[in-house]
Design an enzyme around this catalytic site. Structure first.
Site, PDB file in Angstrom:
ATOM      1  N   LYS A 107       0.861  -1.194   0.000  1.00 39.22           N
ATOM      2  CA  LYS A 107       0.000   0.000   0.000  1.00 39.22           C
ATOM      3  C   LYS A 107       0.888   1.232   0.000  1.00 39.22           C
ATOM      4  O   LYS A 107       2.026   1.181   0.481  1.00 39.22           O
ATOM      5  CB  LYS A 107      -0.874   0.018   1.267  1.00 39.22           C
ATOM      6  CG  LYS A 107      -2.130   0.856   1.126  1.00 39.22           C
ATOM      7  CD  LYS A 107      -3.223   0.112   0.398  1.00 39.22           C
ATOM      8  CE  LYS A 107      -4.433   0.960   0.176  1.00 39.22           C
ATOM      9  NZ  LYS A 107      -5.549   0.162  -0.363  1.00 39.22           N
ATOM     10  N   ASP A 147      -6.785   4.355  -4.939  1.00 34.55           N
ATOM     11  CA  ASP A 147      -7.462   4.192  -3.645  1.00 34.55           C
ATOM     12  C   ASP A 147      -8.130   5.535  -3.359  1.00 34.55           C
ATOM     13  O   ASP A 147      -8.376   6.322  -4.288  1.00 34.55           O
ATOM     14  CB  ASP A 147      -6.451   3.781  -2.567  1.00 34.55           C
ATOM     15  CG  ASP A 147      -7.120   3.316  -1.276  1.00 34.55           C
ATOM     16  OD1 ASP A 147      -7.659   2.199  -1.241  1.00 34.55           O
ATOM     17  OD2 ASP A 147      -7.131   4.085  -0.289  1.00 34.55           O
TER      18      ASP A 147
HETATM   19  P1  NAD Z   1     -13.050   7.493  -3.140  1.00 36.07           P
HETATM   20  O1  NAD Z   1     -12.111   8.574  -2.802  1.00 36.07           O
HETATM   21  O2  NAD Z   1     -13.424   7.267  -4.571  1.00 36.07           O
HETATM   22  O3  NAD Z   1     -14.426   7.658  -2.311  1.00 36.07           O
HETATM   23  C1  NAD Z   1     -14.439   7.808  -0.919  1.00 36.07           C
HETATM   24  C2  NAD Z   1     -15.807   8.293  -0.491  1.00 36.07           C
HETATM   25  O4  NAD Z   1     -15.813   8.416   0.937  1.00 36.07           O
HETATM   26  C3  NAD Z   1     -16.177   9.667  -1.037  1.00 36.07           C
HETATM   27  O5  NAD Z   1     -17.575   9.773  -1.203  1.00 36.07           O
HETATM   28  C4  NAD Z   1     -15.709  10.600   0.103  1.00 36.07           C
HETATM   29  O6  NAD Z   1     -16.391  11.852   0.085  1.00 36.07           O
HETATM   30  C5  NAD Z   1     -16.086   9.762   1.307  1.00 36.07           C
HETATM   31  N1  NAD Z   1     -15.314  10.097   2.502  1.00 36.07           N
HETATM   32  C6  NAD Z   1     -13.987  10.392   2.598  1.00 36.07           C
HETATM   33  N2  NAD Z   1     -13.660  10.679   3.873  1.00 36.07           N
HETATM   34  C7  NAD Z   1     -14.807  10.534   4.593  1.00 36.07           C
HETATM   35  C8  NAD Z   1     -15.126  10.689   5.953  1.00 36.07           C
HETATM   36  N3  NAD Z   1     -14.183  11.088   6.847  1.00 36.07           N
HETATM   37  N4  NAD Z   1     -16.408  10.450   6.350  1.00 36.07           N
HETATM   38  C9  NAD Z   1     -17.346  10.087   5.473  1.00 36.07           C
HETATM   39  N5  NAD Z   1     -17.103   9.928   4.147  1.00 36.07           N
HETATM   40  C10 NAD Z   1     -15.858  10.149   3.726  1.00 36.07           C
HETATM   41  O7  NAD Z   1     -12.419   6.173  -2.498  1.00 36.07           O
HETATM   42  P2  NAD Z   1     -12.763   4.663  -2.888  1.00 36.07           P
HETATM   43  O8  NAD Z   1     -11.762   4.196  -3.877  1.00 36.07           O
HETATM   44  O9  NAD Z   1     -14.224   4.529  -3.166  1.00 36.07           O
HETATM   45  O10 NAD Z   1     -12.378   3.927  -1.520  1.00 36.07           O
HETATM   46  C11 NAD Z   1     -13.284   3.833  -0.438  1.00 36.07           C
HETATM   47  C12 NAD Z   1     -12.837   2.704   0.471  1.00 36.07           C
HETATM   48  O11 NAD Z   1     -12.827   1.483  -0.255  1.00 36.07           O
HETATM   49  C13 NAD Z   1     -11.424   2.851   1.061  1.00 36.07           C
HETATM   50  O12 NAD Z   1     -11.400   2.258   2.354  1.00 36.07           O
HETATM   51  C14 NAD Z   1     -10.576   2.023   0.111  1.00 36.07           C
HETATM   52  O13 NAD Z   1      -9.370   1.583   0.711  1.00 36.07           O
HETATM   53  C15 NAD Z   1     -11.538   0.867  -0.155  1.00 36.07           C
HETATM   54  N6  NAD Z   1     -11.268   0.116  -1.374  1.00 36.07           N
HETATM   55  C16 NAD Z   1     -11.242   0.735  -2.597  1.00 36.07           C
HETATM   56  C17 NAD Z   1     -11.014  -0.030  -3.728  1.00 36.07           C
HETATM   57  C18 NAD Z   1     -11.038   0.582  -5.110  1.00 36.07           C
HETATM   58  O14 NAD Z   1     -10.960  -0.183  -6.093  1.00 36.07           O
HETATM   59  N7  NAD Z   1     -11.178   1.882  -5.240  1.00 36.07           N
HETATM   60  C19 NAD Z   1     -10.777  -1.409  -3.634  1.00 36.07           C
HETATM   61  C20 NAD Z   1     -10.836  -2.013  -2.368  1.00 36.07           C
HETATM   62  C21 NAD Z   1     -11.071  -1.241  -1.241  1.00 36.07           C
END
Ligand code: NAD
Length: 419
Positions: A107, A147
């Site tokens: 990561k 991410d």
């Molecule tokens: P992203 O940045 O596209 O979206 C994150 C969302 O969460 C947004 O709507 C943002 O406004 C919101 N957010 C951020 N901080 C916040 C807070 N303090 N309180 C409430 N909402 C908040 O990110 P993503 O890629 O969708 O990732 C989200 C989660 O999923 C993370 O934990 C990431 O590690 C995990 N994840 C992502 C992927 C991927 O393919 N993108 C894969 C596996 C796991």
């Protein structure tokens, strides 16, 4: 700065210890898995648009690479730290092992709020960060992906910088790239799609069907939350609440998901969406719904608020949204938790497909990607379900046990050098 500094690392560590004890794991293997193999901290100087120079803290952590090259996203967020990055790298090791990929766990991230930077500043920061970590990444070494706070454009800059350093195009250095430079069809929506596959598998186990009275709340409406909402909406479920960092919106009759998606795609905050009831992120987590998908950040359900969470099924779209104490509280009252290392593995599975396609320079159609994704998710879900029954544990512990079983086998076969 210590590895143990963040509650997230402590939580991942104690889940590892508890699953290792439950399955009677080799203590020498367990000891090795408690620490990352390699952690690189870098300084990332960026000339801002006003001419001044600001230095950002960056990290790349490789937790375990027994099964293959490191794999894991790059996060741009103000909370990024060595300890948080190490916890996420550890979870990536267990996720890749659980779903049977020939990849290890890694990561990376930069402590920054990307919304504070212009596009030019973001590009300069990404390129300098890539240069600083270039010696430990590469298609055979460690392959980053998007991410929180990063996207296809970030990956394109990373791929270009790495390729410039090498003198030729190296698409296999990252996944989650735009299709035009070697990305895979289906990667953008794969994590959300995998979350919905898991919800469907859980419903099958419970002899239930998703209908227009199935209620859903989604915490975090980004790269994971949006496609999950779209697929559940298409299946006829009623999505009553969604949220972003600015707050949550609620409609007990069901939100118009297409309208919400168009709103956020224009980079607008949900707080500003008119014609809906506005609630807080905390209230969203406590709604009395059938399915809750925490898909934003880690540590949002803890021992402090777990007893207020009423959802029957919680599908962990984010990494580590529930602490292990919260998992125990919710499981004790009969809630079913689909654990992160299974539930959100769709992203790394299609990243793996993208990596394979890039290495072979031979690209698949969308149906092939989605069918293969479905089959791996199904197999992995069954593996966890069997473990849950065998060891009489919750799904979270079962997922860790299934993953540790594969890792332990591989680590013992490879042995330790020097012995
Ligand atoms: P992203 O940045 O596209 O979206 C994150 C969302 O969460 C947004 O709507 C943002 O406004 C919101 N957010 C951020 N901080 C916040 C807070 N303090 N309180 C409430 N909402 C908040 O990110 P993503 O890629 O969708 O990732 C989200 C989660 O999923 C993370 O934990 C990431 O590690 C995990 N994840 C992502 C992927 C991927 O393919 N993108 C894969 C596996 C796991």
């Amino acid at each position: 700065m210590s590895l143990f500094e963040s509650p997230f690392f402590q939580d991942a560590y104690s889940q590892l210890e508890s699953a290792g004890t439950k399955m009677n794991m080799d203590p020498n293997v367990l000891e090795r898995l408690k620490y990352p193999k390699r952690a690189l901290q870098v300084s990332v100087p960026v000339r801002l648009d006003d001419g001044t120079v600001k230095v950002f803290e960056g990290y790349r952590v490789q937790h375990n690479m027994t099964l293959g090259p490191g794999k894991g996203g790059i996060r741009f967020h103000p909370h990024v730290s060595l300890s948080e990055t190490a916890a996420l790298a550890m979870l990536m090791t267990f996720k890749c092992a659980l779903v049977g990929l020939p990849l290890g766990g890694a990561k990376g991230g930069i402590k920054v709020d990307p919304n504070d930077l212009s596009r030019a500043e973001l590009q300069a920061m990404t390129r300098r960060y890539t240069t600083e970590i270039a010696m430990i990444i590469g298609p055979d070494k460690d392959v980053p992906a998007p991410d929180i706070g990063t996207d296809g454009q970030t990956m394109a800059w990373l791929m270009d910088t790495y390729s410039q350093l090498n003198g030729y195009a190296v698409p296999g250095v990252v996944t989650g790239k735009p299709i035009a430079i070697g990305g895979s069809l289906g990667r953008a929506e794969s994590t959300g799609k995998g979350v919905v596959f898991c919800i469907n598998f859980a419903y099958e186990k419970l002899n239930k069907k998703i209908t227009n009275s199935t209620t859903v709340a989604i915490h975090g409406f980004g790269k994971v939350g949006v496609p999950a909402a779209e697929d559940l909406d298409a299946q006829g479920a009623k999505i009553v609440a969604i949220s972003d960092v600015s707050g949550a919106i609620y409609n007990p009759k069901g939100l118009n998901i297409k309208e919400c998606v168009s709103w956020v795609k224009e980079r607008k905050l949900l707080r500003e969406l008119p014609g809906v009831e506005h609630i807080t992120n905390e209230q969203l987590l406590e709604l009395d719904v059938d399915i809750l998908i925490p898909a934003a950040i880690d540590g949002v359900v803890t021992k402090e608020n777990a007893h207020k969470v009423k959802a029957k099924i919680i599908a962990e779209g984010a990494n580590g949204p529930l602490t292990h104490e919260a998992v125990d509280i919710i499981t004790d009252r009969g809630g079913l938790i689909i654990p992160d290392i299974l539930c959100n593995a769709g992203g790394v599975i299609v990243s793996y497909f993208e990596w394979v396609q890039g290495m072979q320079m031979f690209f698949w159609d969308l149906e092939t990607v989605n069918t293969k994704l479905h089959d791996i998710m199904k197999l992995s879900f069954e593996k966890v379900w069997v473990c849950k029954e065998k060891y009489k544990v919750n799904m979270k512990q079962a997922a860790f046990i299934a993953s540790l079983d594969r890792l332990q086998g591989a680590m013992r076969l490879r042995g330790m050098w020097p012995g």
